[in-house]
Design a protein around this motif. Sequence first.
Motif, PDB file in Angstrom:
ATOM      1  N   TYR A 192      -9.152   4.536  -0.049  1.00 26.15           N
ATOM      2  CA  TYR A 192      -8.329   5.086   1.032  1.00 26.15           C
ATOM      3  C   TYR A 192      -8.620   4.364   2.341  1.00 26.15           C
ATOM      4  N   SER A 193      -7.621   4.377   3.247  1.00 26.84           N
ATOM      5  CA  SER A 193      -7.877   3.830   4.577  1.00 26.84           C
ATOM      6  C   SER A 193      -8.851   4.772   5.285  1.00 26.84           C
ATOM      7  N   GLY A 225      -7.213  -2.492   3.072  1.00 24.98           N
ATOM      8  CA  GLY A 225      -5.904  -2.767   3.654  1.00 24.98           C
ATOM      9  C   GLY A 225      -4.819  -3.116   2.661  1.00 24.98           C
ATOM     10  N   HIS A 272       0.840  -1.187   0.000  1.00 23.18           N
ATOM     11  CA  HIS A 272       0.000   0.000   0.000  1.00 23.18           C
ATOM     12  C   HIS A 272       0.878   1.240   0.000  1.00 23.18           C
TER      13      HIS A 272
END
Length: 190
Positions: free
Chosen positions: A119-120, A93, A72
């Motif tokens: 996006y996280s 994740g 990531h």
Amino acid sequence: MRLPSHALLATVLAMSATAVSAHSTTFTGTFAAEALGATGSGTLSLEYDDDGHTLLINATWAGLSGTTSNAHIHCCTAAPNTGTAGVALAQGGILPDFPLGVSSGSYMKVIDLTQTNQYSATFLANSGGTAAGAEARLISNLTSGNAYFNIHTTTFGAGEIRSFVTAVPEPESYALMLAGLGLLALRRRS
């Protein structure tokens, strides 16, 4: 034949308009060991299209001490090109379709930055809760060297290799710079 300075100026302005209409930014980097004993290496290219709001990721790596277990983009470090940060870009994740279980390979994927699920949750919340805010924050931090791509392995669960990136000037920028230098030389000779 010597161009009059007004003709050269017109050429510079025309080239300037071309450079301004370019709407992509290319970033490049080299993967380096993130942990003591890590053996992997590789290259990374990111192409951000601000019209389409996409990020093309092109990563190649080899020689990992373990096999890939995650990947990531992290953001935002306190100082450029150093430090660690939380996950910014990852769908659930992990980057979508990232190849797992390999010690060498490649990854090429276009990420739609208008989708909040890219996006996280923490990065999204810290970016105003919108995809537009997250996109702007991510690109700003890639540009400033405060975001990095990393690959986790079965040997190094916290990350084996990572790459900070540098923006690469577009060819139009070089042409504009050369034209400007030519104009300066012409003015100096006059």
